[in-house]
Design an enzyme around this catalytic site. Structure first.
Site, PDB file in Angstrom:
ATOM      1  N   ASP A 156       0.852  -1.205   0.000  1.00 52.72           N
ATOM      2  CA  ASP A 156       0.000   0.000   0.000  1.00 52.72           C
ATOM      3  C   ASP A 156       0.884   1.250   0.000  1.00 52.72           C
ATOM      4  O   ASP A 156       1.715   1.413   0.888  1.00 52.72           O
ATOM      5  CB  ASP A 156      -0.893  -0.029   1.252  1.00 52.72           C
ATOM      6  CG  ASP A 156      -1.979   1.025   1.215  1.00 52.72           C
ATOM      7  OD1 ASP A 156      -1.992   1.850   0.285  1.00 52.72           O
ATOM      8  OD2 ASP A 156      -2.827   1.020   2.134  1.00 52.72           O
ATOM      9  N   HIS A 229      -9.996  -0.759  -7.261  1.00 52.04           N
ATOM     10  CA  HIS A 229      -9.772   0.352  -6.332  1.00 52.04           C
ATOM     11  C   HIS A 229      -8.782   1.351  -6.929  1.00 52.04           C
ATOM     12  O   HIS A 229      -9.009   2.564  -6.925  1.00 52.04           O
ATOM     13  CB  HIS A 229      -9.248  -0.194  -5.004  1.00 52.04           C
ATOM     14  CG  HIS A 229      -8.780   0.868  -4.060  1.00 52.04           C
ATOM     15  ND1 HIS A 229      -9.623   1.821  -3.536  1.00 52.04           N
ATOM     16  CD2 HIS A 229      -7.534   1.163  -3.565  1.00 52.04           C
ATOM     17  CE1 HIS A 229      -8.934   2.637  -2.751  1.00 52.04           C
ATOM     18  NE2 HIS A 229      -7.666   2.266  -2.763  1.00 52.04           N
TER      19      HIS A 229
HETATM   20  C1  HEM Z   1      -4.044   2.669  -4.224  1.00 55.95           C
HETATM   21  C2  HEM Z   1      -5.286   0.114  -0.291  1.00 55.95           C
HETATM   22  C3  HEM Z   1      -8.506   3.534   0.927  1.00 55.95           C
HETATM   23  C4  HEM Z   1      -6.752   6.323  -2.604  1.00 55.95           C
HETATM   24  C5  HEM Z   1      -4.142   1.656  -3.294  1.00 55.95           C
HETATM   25  C6  HEM Z   1      -3.435   0.398  -3.351  1.00 55.95           C
HETATM   26  C7  HEM Z   1      -3.773  -0.297  -2.257  1.00 55.95           C
HETATM   27  C8  HEM Z   1      -4.711   0.495  -1.498  1.00 55.95           C
HETATM   28  C9  HEM Z   1      -3.260  -1.674  -1.837  1.00 55.95           C
HETATM   29  C10 HEM Z   1      -2.493  -0.034  -4.495  1.00 55.95           C
HETATM   30  C11 HEM Z   1      -1.072   0.326  -4.261  1.00 55.95           C
HETATM   31  C12 HEM Z   1      -0.783   1.780  -4.172  1.00 55.95           C
HETATM   32  O1  HEM Z   1      -0.647   2.463  -5.178  1.00 55.95           O
HETATM   33  O2  HEM Z   1      -0.736   2.285  -3.059  1.00 55.95           O
HETATM   34  C13 HEM Z   1      -6.263   0.832   0.383  1.00 55.95           C
HETATM   35  C14 HEM Z   1      -6.931   0.381   1.577  1.00 55.95           C
HETATM   36  C15 HEM Z   1      -7.835   1.342   1.912  1.00 55.95           C
HETATM   37  C16 HEM Z   1      -7.735   2.402   0.928  1.00 55.95           C
HETATM   38  C17 HEM Z   1      -6.634  -0.929   2.293  1.00 55.95           C
HETATM   39  C18 HEM Z   1      -8.819   1.381   3.054  1.00 55.95           C
HETATM   40  C19 HEM Z   1      -9.439   0.341   3.485  1.00 55.95           C
HETATM   41  C20 HEM Z   1      -8.332   4.577   0.065  1.00 55.95           C
HETATM   42  C21 HEM Z   1      -9.076   5.804   0.109  1.00 55.95           C
HETATM   43  C22 HEM Z   1      -8.573   6.601  -0.891  1.00 55.95           C
HETATM   44  C23 HEM Z   1      -7.522   5.848  -1.559  1.00 55.95           C
HETATM   45  C24 HEM Z   1     -10.191   6.133   1.106  1.00 55.95           C
HETATM   46  C25 HEM Z   1      -8.936   7.996  -1.315  1.00 55.95           C
HETATM   47  C26 HEM Z   1      -9.862   8.738  -0.796  1.00 55.95           C
HETATM   48  C27 HEM Z   1      -5.854   5.568  -3.323  1.00 55.95           C
HETATM   49  C28 HEM Z   1      -5.080   6.092  -4.439  1.00 55.95           C
HETATM   50  C29 HEM Z   1      -4.332   5.029  -4.945  1.00 55.95           C
HETATM   51  C30 HEM Z   1      -4.633   3.894  -4.082  1.00 55.95           C
HETATM   52  C31 HEM Z   1      -5.082   7.530  -4.964  1.00 55.95           C
HETATM   53  C32 HEM Z   1      -3.346   5.048  -6.124  1.00 55.95           C
HETATM   54  C33 HEM Z   1      -4.078   4.952  -7.426  1.00 55.95           C
HETATM   55  C34 HEM Z   1      -3.094   4.955  -8.589  1.00 55.95           C
HETATM   56  O3  HEM Z   1      -2.570   3.881  -8.925  1.00 55.95           O
HETATM   57  O4  HEM Z   1      -2.850   6.047  -9.114  1.00 55.95           O
HETATM   58  N1  HEM Z   1      -4.921   1.689  -2.144  1.00 55.95           N
HETATM   59  N2  HEM Z   1      -6.759   2.053   0.018  1.00 55.95           N
HETATM   60  N3  HEM Z   1      -7.415   4.634  -0.954  1.00 55.95           N
HETATM   61  N4  HEM Z   1      -5.549   4.261  -3.121  1.00 55.95           N
HETATM   62 FE1  HEM Z   1      -6.198   3.133  -1.611  1.00 55.95          FE
END
Ligand code: HEM
Length: 334
Positions: A156, A229
């Protein structure tokens, strides 16, 4: 140690670009009614840099840092003439299946270090100084989990902006000159249903997240019937520009209580970017095709803050303290 080295002492307040740490505390408090509580809070915030040094100097390699964010309601109570253009309370979202609540919070302290004891000690002294001026709404101690994985097992933080992209995405620029260098901060405390997640086959988990689980490779899902996501959280404006945010999510939990969570924290130059991400996750794109991560992750909090850059924080505290002093009734003659 030469002067040059002292300049690089890695302890700091309001360092939004501090690197991902091994430990973090996310502390959200509300400020009690009355001028006395406000005065206490202003004086403690004024001394925050010193408190970071007091604790952080005991192990410089521990890289203690603390960012304070101020909520919309408290900003109003401080009676300041200026206000970050986009600052407003977290807007709750009701999607077709999942909802994001808005919960109270006047101040956020995002405390980071390489050692949990530095975070603990800083929080202990901070709360002692704040005393009855505040009530704790939420307190979460997060930890780094292996190679920066969340408790769902995925790495993440990979797509976080780096280098020059970091300030361009996370820090307010000339569009709101008085608050340049500050950042909008949104937090949400998520609890996971790990048993249900564990029953989902790995290829399906990967389609939900948008990356492979073991080696973290991005999956192209442009043609997929349901967006991942990663894709729902990618914001592209009408001119084709992508808008990133800086995330410093941390796992937390108590296995003995079956509590497994992710503390989401996003820093953004523009509040609307995080709001748009949340809309796409909860409402879906197209509407109805919401983020399936939410079938296994429930938000229990949702609060918005603004973290001013250090010089702006100092001057707004001075202005608030002058206003509070002027409002005090003149002492009656003996
Ligand atoms: C990408 C997990 C909540 C925004 C990701 C990734 C994971 C992840 C594993 C892919 C790897 C990375 O690029 O970091 C989670 C989990 C969450 C959560 C476990 C809560 C349970 C959120 C929320 C937001 C968010 C609430 C925004 C309001 C993003 C963004 C990316 C991302 C902007 C990158 C997208 C890209 O590839 O450009 N998240 N996330 N995430 N997440 Fe989350």
């Amino acid at each position: 140690m030469s002067d040059k080295n002292w300049d690089r002492v890695p302890i700091d307040a309001q360092s939004i670009d501090a690197p991902l740490s091994r430990a973090a505390v996310f502390l959200v408090v509300t400020v009690a009614d009355g001028a006395e509580a406000l005065a206490t809070v202003c004086s403690v915030l004024d001394g925050l840099d010193d408190l970071v040094k007091t604790v952080g100097f005991r192990d410089l390699s521990g890289r203690l840092s603390c960012i304070v964010g101020i909520g919309s309601a408290l900003w109003g109570r401080l009676g300041l003439e200026t206000r970050p253009q986009e600052l407003k309370p977290f807007a709750p979202i009701a999607g077709p299946v999942h909802a994001a609540p808005s919960t109270p919070g006047d101040l956020l302290f995002h405390i980071r270090a390489e050692r949990a004891d530095l975070c603990f000690e800083f929080e202990r002294l901070l709360l002692a100084a704040l005393g009855s001026g505040v009530s704790v709404v939420d307190e979460v101690s997060g930890f780094r989990y292996f190679d920066a994985r969340d408790l769902l097992g995925f790495v993440d933080g990979t797509a976080n902006p780096t280098g020059l992209d970091l300030p361009a995405s996370a820090l307010v620029g000339g569009e709101d000159a008085g608050f340049q260098g500050g950042s909008y901060v949104v937090v949400q405390k998520y609890l996971h249903d790990l048993d249900a997640w564990g029953r989902v086959p790995t290829p399906e988990q990967e389609a939900i997240i948008g990356r492979t689980k073991s080696d973290n490779v991005e999956i192209d899902d442009d043609a997929a019937p349901r967006k991942s996501h990663k894709s729902l959280a990618t914001i592209v404006d009408a001119a084709g520009n992508e808008h990133d945010i800086l995330r410093d999510n941390m796992p937390f939990g108590r296995p003995g209580h079956r509590e497994f969570g992710t503390y989401f924290i996003g820093y953004s130059r523009h509040l609307w970017v995080i709001e748009k991400m949340l809309q796409r996750m909860y409402v879906g794109d197209p509407p109805g095709a919401y983020d399936r991560l939410l079938d296994f992750s429930t938000p229990h909090t949702g609060t918005t803050f603004f973290a001013p850059a250090r010089p702006a924080l100092q001057s707004l505290l001075q202005a608030a303290q002058a206003r509070l002093a002027a409002a005090q009734p003149a002492a009656s003659p003996a």
